[in-house]
Design a protein around this motif. Structure first.
Motif, PDB file in Angstrom:
ATOM      1  N   MET A  81       0.918  -1.006   0.036  1.00  0.00           N
ATOM      2  CA  MET A  81      -0.012   0.006   0.044  1.00  0.00           C
ATOM      3  C   MET A  81       1.014   1.236  -0.063  1.00  0.00           C
ATOM      4  SD  MET A  81      -3.484  -0.839   2.605  1.00  0.00           S
ATOM      5  CE  MET A  81      -2.260  -0.909   3.987  1.00  0.00           C
ATOM      6  N   ARG A  82       1.031   1.698  -0.971  1.00  0.00           N
ATOM      7  CA  ARG A  82       1.978   3.015  -1.277  1.00  0.00           C
ATOM      8  C   ARG A  82       1.136   4.208  -0.987  1.00  0.00           C
ATOM      9  NH1 ARG A  82       6.042   0.507  -3.595  1.00  0.00           N
ATOM     10  NH2 ARG A  82       5.608  -1.286  -4.719  1.00  0.00           N
ATOM     11  N   GLY A  83      -0.076   4.278  -0.810  1.00  0.00           N
ATOM     12  CA  GLY A  83      -0.881   5.364  -0.481  1.00  0.00           C
ATOM     13  C   GLY A  83      -2.111   5.383  -0.187  1.00  0.00           C
ATOM     14  N   ARG A  84      -2.843   6.250  -0.080  1.00  0.00           N
ATOM     15  CA  ARG A  84      -4.196   6.312   0.145  1.00  0.00           C
ATOM     16  C   ARG A  84      -5.241   6.904  -0.910  1.00  0.00           C
ATOM     17  NH1 ARG A  84      -5.246   9.612   5.283  1.00  0.00           N
ATOM     18  NH2 ARG A  84      -4.253   7.741   6.474  1.00  0.00           N
ATOM     19  N   VAL A  85      -5.971   6.195  -1.479  1.00  0.00           N
ATOM     20  CA  VAL A  85      -7.038   6.801  -2.724  1.00  0.00           C
ATOM     21  C   VAL A  85      -8.309   7.169  -1.841  1.00  0.00           C
ATOM     22  CG1 VAL A  85      -8.652   6.153  -4.515  1.00  0.00           C
ATOM     23  CG2 VAL A  85      -6.221   5.483  -4.385  1.00  0.00           C
ATOM     24  N   VAL A  86      -8.796   8.351  -1.783  1.00  0.00           N
ATOM     25  CA  VAL A  86      -9.736   9.076  -1.372  1.00  0.00           C
ATOM     26  C   VAL A  86     -10.907   9.039  -2.154  1.00  0.00           C
ATOM     27  CG1 VAL A  86     -10.597  10.850   0.343  1.00  0.00           C
ATOM     28  CG2 VAL A  86      -8.340  10.019   0.329  1.00  0.00           C
ATOM     29  N   HIS A  87     -11.988   8.429  -1.820  1.00  0.00           N
ATOM     30  CA  HIS A  87     -13.279   8.530  -2.935  1.00  0.00           C
ATOM     31  C   HIS A  87     -14.122   9.507  -2.141  1.00  0.00           C
ATOM     32  CE1 HIS A  87     -12.630   4.377  -5.022  1.00  0.00           C
ATOM     33  NE2 HIS A  87     -11.646   4.618  -3.961  1.00  0.00           N
ATOM     34  N   LEU A  88     -14.316  10.745  -2.809  1.00  0.00           N
ATOM     35  CA  LEU A  88     -14.746  11.839  -2.327  1.00  0.00           C
ATOM     36  C   LEU A  88     -16.471  11.838  -2.891  1.00  0.00           C
ATOM     37  CD1 LEU A  88     -12.325  14.472  -3.686  1.00  0.00           C
ATOM     38  CD2 LEU A  88     -12.874  13.633  -1.177  1.00  0.00           C
ATOM     39  N   PRO A  89     -17.200  12.194  -1.984  1.00  0.00           N
ATOM     40  CA  PRO A  89     -18.750  12.180  -2.109  1.00  0.00           C
ATOM     41  C   PRO A  89     -18.946  12.853  -3.664  1.00  0.00           C
ATOM     42  CG  PRO A  89     -18.231  13.159   0.148  1.00  0.00           C
ATOM     43  CD  PRO A  89     -16.932  13.292  -0.757  1.00  0.00           C
ATOM     44  N   ASP A  90     -18.318  13.621  -3.946  1.00  0.00           N
ATOM     45  CA  ASP A  90     -18.782  14.027  -5.444  1.00  0.00           C
ATOM     46  C   ASP A  90     -18.200  13.176  -6.472  1.00  0.00           C
ATOM     47  OD1 ASP A  90     -16.007  14.349  -5.442  1.00  0.00           O
ATOM     48  OD2 ASP A  90     -16.218  16.891  -5.661  1.00  0.00           O
ATOM     49  N   HIS A 218      -7.939   2.315   0.307  1.00  0.00           N
ATOM     50  CA  HIS A 218      -8.959   3.075  -0.258  1.00  0.00           C
ATOM     51  C   HIS A 218     -10.080   3.659   0.987  1.00  0.00           C
ATOM     52  CE1 HIS A 218      -8.755   2.263  -4.685  1.00  0.00           C
ATOM     53  NE2 HIS A 218      -7.828   1.367  -4.236  1.00  0.00           N
ATOM     54  N   VAL A 219     -10.380   4.876   0.854  1.00  0.00           N
ATOM     55  CA  VAL A 219     -11.018   5.522   1.957  1.00  0.00           C
ATOM     56  C   VAL A 219     -12.449   6.202   1.339  1.00  0.00           C
ATOM     57  CG1 VAL A 219     -11.190   6.882   3.952  1.00  0.00           C
ATOM     58  CG2 VAL A 219      -9.109   5.740   3.348  1.00  0.00           C
ATOM     59  N   TRP A 220     -13.471   5.911   1.770  1.00  0.00           N
ATOM     60  CA  TRP A 220     -14.751   6.655   1.472  1.00  0.00           C
ATOM     61  C   TRP A 220     -15.157   7.432   2.795  1.00  0.00           C
ATOM     62  CZ3 TRP A 220     -13.593   2.024  -0.611  1.00  0.00           C
ATOM     63  CH2 TRP A 220     -13.856   1.782  -2.002  1.00  0.00           C
ATOM     64  N   PRO A 221     -14.545   8.726   2.830  1.00  0.00           N
ATOM     65  CA  PRO A 221     -15.445   9.616   4.014  1.00  0.00           C
ATOM     66  C   PRO A 221     -16.594   9.811   3.529  1.00  0.00           C
ATOM     67  CG  PRO A 221     -13.565  10.792   2.845  1.00  0.00           C
ATOM     68  CD  PRO A 221     -13.685   9.307   2.158  1.00  0.00           C
ATOM     69  N   ALA A 222     -17.408   9.992   4.919  1.00  0.00           N
ATOM     70  CA  ALA A 222     -18.550  10.632   4.591  1.00  0.00           C
ATOM     71  C   ALA A 222     -19.388  11.129   5.908  1.00  0.00           C
ATOM     72  CB  ALA A 222     -19.738   9.472   4.205  1.00  0.00           C
ATOM     73  N   ASP A 223     -20.506  11.920   5.896  1.00  0.00           N
ATOM     74  CA  ASP A 223     -20.993  12.372   7.211  1.00  0.00           C
ATOM     75  C   ASP A 223     -21.677  11.150   7.711  1.00  0.00           C
ATOM     76  OD1 ASP A 223     -22.213  14.063   9.055  1.00  0.00           O
ATOM     77  OD2 ASP A 223     -24.045  14.130   7.583  1.00  0.00           O
ATOM     78  N   SER A 224     -21.267  10.824   8.938  1.00  0.00           N
ATOM     79  CA  SER A 224     -21.813   9.817   9.888  1.00  0.00           C
ATOM     80  C   SER A 224     -21.454   8.390   9.176  1.00  0.00           C
ATOM     81  CB  SER A 224     -23.140   9.963  10.183  1.00  0.00           C
ATOM     82  OG  SER A 224     -23.237  11.174  11.051  1.00  0.00           O
ATOM     83  N   GLY A 225     -20.471   8.343   8.459  1.00  0.00           N
ATOM     84  CA  GLY A 225     -20.200   7.170   7.917  1.00  0.00           C
ATOM     85  C   GLY A 225     -18.753   7.162   7.230  1.00  0.00           C
ATOM     86  N   LEU A 226     -18.175   5.858   6.944  1.00  0.00           N
ATOM     87  CA  LEU A 226     -16.754   5.791   6.595  1.00  0.00           C
ATOM     88  C   LEU A 226     -16.589   4.119   6.014  1.00  0.00           C
ATOM     89  CD1 LEU A 226     -13.760   6.548   6.516  1.00  0.00           C
ATOM     90  CD2 LEU A 226     -13.343   5.573   8.772  1.00  0.00           C
ATOM     91  N   ILE A 227     -15.985   4.115   4.873  1.00  0.00           N
ATOM     92  CA  ILE A 227     -15.486   2.950   4.345  1.00  0.00           C
ATOM     93  C   ILE A 227     -14.027   2.649   4.198  1.00  0.00           C
ATOM     94  CG2 ILE A 227     -15.666   1.120   2.540  1.00  0.00           C
ATOM     95  CD1 ILE A 227     -18.398   2.196   2.056  1.00  0.00           C
ATOM     96  N   VAL A 228     -13.393   1.693   4.449  1.00  0.00           N
ATOM     97  CA  VAL A 228     -11.933   1.641   4.429  1.00  0.00           C
ATOM     98  C   VAL A 228     -11.609   0.092   3.678  1.00  0.00           C
ATOM     99  CG1 VAL A 228      -9.801   1.312   5.574  1.00  0.00           C
ATOM    100  CG2 VAL A 228     -11.401   3.060   6.296  1.00  0.00           C
TER     101      VAL A 228
END
Length: 456
Positions: A81-90, A218-228
């Motif tokens: 894992m060389r880094g973090r991919v952030v999946h933004l809400p948009d 991979h990270v999906w940040p969200a309001d009152s939620g999170l996926i890793v």
């Protein structure tokens, strides 16, 4: 490792990660080791899928496995894992490198695969034996003239075991800890996060597919939620969805296909394209719980000692639970090197070295939950992270970001936090200087204070 052989009988309770690694290290120093595990042998029966977050092996874990001679065996099952991919809400993607050099990467490994490697390594040693499906029911600590008296229940009924020393590696709800501390002046604090988790499987994407990059977290940040989601060696991802246990849009209320589909579409818009059966997976998986444990003492004389989650369970959001447990094993092994004839002194030194640091790790792990959930989409937060990495690139080891110290070095957790706070003060001074138009002074101030941060 193993400075002088020790003719000693040791029982390890718990055949998980730290229990198996400690069994290897104890056997290497000449101990006769019996390992008891309440669960079935994971090499015969499938592990409990749905309740296991993938593990991110960082420098502390790597150092421990190298210490035991097992690193190459584990890396054969790991994905970088060389880094973090952030999946933004948009729907956009962000990418953040973990460090400033090629060696500053993490390794993702399935808990089951790692456990099997460690089990095989321990069982290959002639002085180590395992008994599965065998639950500890009682522990009498004994005294200088009597051995530790253990009672187990297994398929063949009750079993009594007498031994010189017990290592408790039986998890956050440790029976060894409860029995060891009974009747003793002991501190114990347990805190549950009001969030739970479920496991998801994400199939491998095509070559070059950024949305399923197999060499990134991979990270999906969200309001009152999170996926890793962690990558696997076969290019698939193992995901974990975190949600509140109760309240609106929680595990308590998301019971129908319609409610789950609506929440995932609203908060994690690209997830359904990546995981077409995500709703079915969500509804079929059990809910896991997250707990922090702080306690003392960690040992009783030279007779009982605790490892890993049994003495310092932490939330998984810094990826340090397994790494810190492995670091326990190495620290204890090194303390036994220094006190080969006095295991009580070794256990006391081990607790003195480790407890202050694992208490800091518990705080950092809770804080990183907020970072992953709420801050990854913040431009101000990302600018701060980029400034940290830029200063590290310019100043080298005179300026090291907190995440780098935690994940890519073996700097004690408490020392890393103290240094990070000094660096934050420095950065605040620099920002003030730049804001007032004295950029040259700011640059000079960075170099001057960086020397002070490192204590030069």
């Amino acid at each position: 490792m193993g400075a002088g052989l020790s003719d000693r009988d040791v029982v390890v309770v718990g055949a998980g990660l730290s229990g198996c690694l400690m069994a290897v290290l104890l056997a290497q120093r000449g101990c006769r080791v019996r390992v008891f595990e309440r669960r079935p042998d994971p090499r015969v029966n499938l592990a409990d899928h749905g309740r296991s977050i993938n593990l991110g092996l960082s420098q502390r874990g790597i150092t421990a496995l190298r210490h035991a001679g097992l690193l190459d065996h584990v890396l054969a099952h790991a994905a970088p894992m060389r880094g973090r991919v952030v999946h933004l809400p948009d729907g956009d993607l962000g990418y953040h490198l973990y460090g400033t050099s090629d060696d500053q990467i993490l390794r993702s490994v399935l808990r089951h695969d790692l456990n099997v490697v460690l089990l095989d390594a321990a069982e290959a040693l002639p002085s180590v034996t395992f008994e599965f499906d065998t639950k500890l029911t009682a522990l009498t600590k004994g005294d200088d003239h009597a051995p530790v008296d253990l009672r187990f229940h297994g398929a063949d009924g009750e079993q009594r075991v007498l031994t010189q020393t017990v290592i408790g590696a039986d998890g956050a709800f440790s029976t060894v800890r409860a029995q060891m501390q009974r009747g003793e002046p002991a501190d114990y604090h347990q805190e549950f996060l009001p969030w739970g988790y479920k496991e998801l499987s994400i199939k491998a994407g095509g070559a070059g597919d950024q949305r399923t990059d197999p060499e990134a977290l991979h990270v999906w940040p969200a309001d009152s939620g999170l996926i890793v989601a962690h990558p696997n060696a076969d290019r698939s991802l193992t995901g974990t969805i975190f949600l509140p246990l109760a309240g609106p849009d929680s595990f308590a209320t998301l019971r129908t296909r319609e409610s789950v589909d609506e929440l995932l579409t609203r908060r994690f818009p690209d997830l359904l394209d990546l995981v077409p059966d995500v709703v079915d997976q969500f509804l079929s998986q059990p809910v896991g719980h997250l707990v922090t444990v702080r306690t003392a003492p960690w040992h009783f004389g030279d007779r009982v000692a605790l490892l890993g989650d049994a003495c310092h369970a932490v939330y998984p959001f810094y990826g340090q639970g397994m790494n810190s447990a492995f670091e326990d094993c190495v620290t204890l092994d090194q303390c036994l090197d220094r006190h080969p004839a006095d295991w009580g002194a070794a256990f006391a030194e081990y607790q003195q070295i480790r407890k202050a640091n694992t208490d800091v790790l518990a705080d950092l792990s809770a804080e990183n939950f907020i970072e992953l959930r709420d801050r990854l989409a913040s431009p101000l937060f990302l600018a701060r992270k980029k400034a940290d990495l830029a200063l590290n690139k310019v100043l080298g080891d005179r300026w090291v970001p907190l995440y780098t110290m935690i994940s890519h070095t073996t700097t004690p957790y408490a020392d890393a936090l103290r240094r990070s706070r000094r660096q934050n003060t420095t950065l605040a001074w620099v920002a003030c200087a730049v804001a007032t138009g004295t950029a040259a002074a700011g640059t000079a101030l960075v170099r001057h204070l960086a020397r002070r941060v490192k204590g030069k």
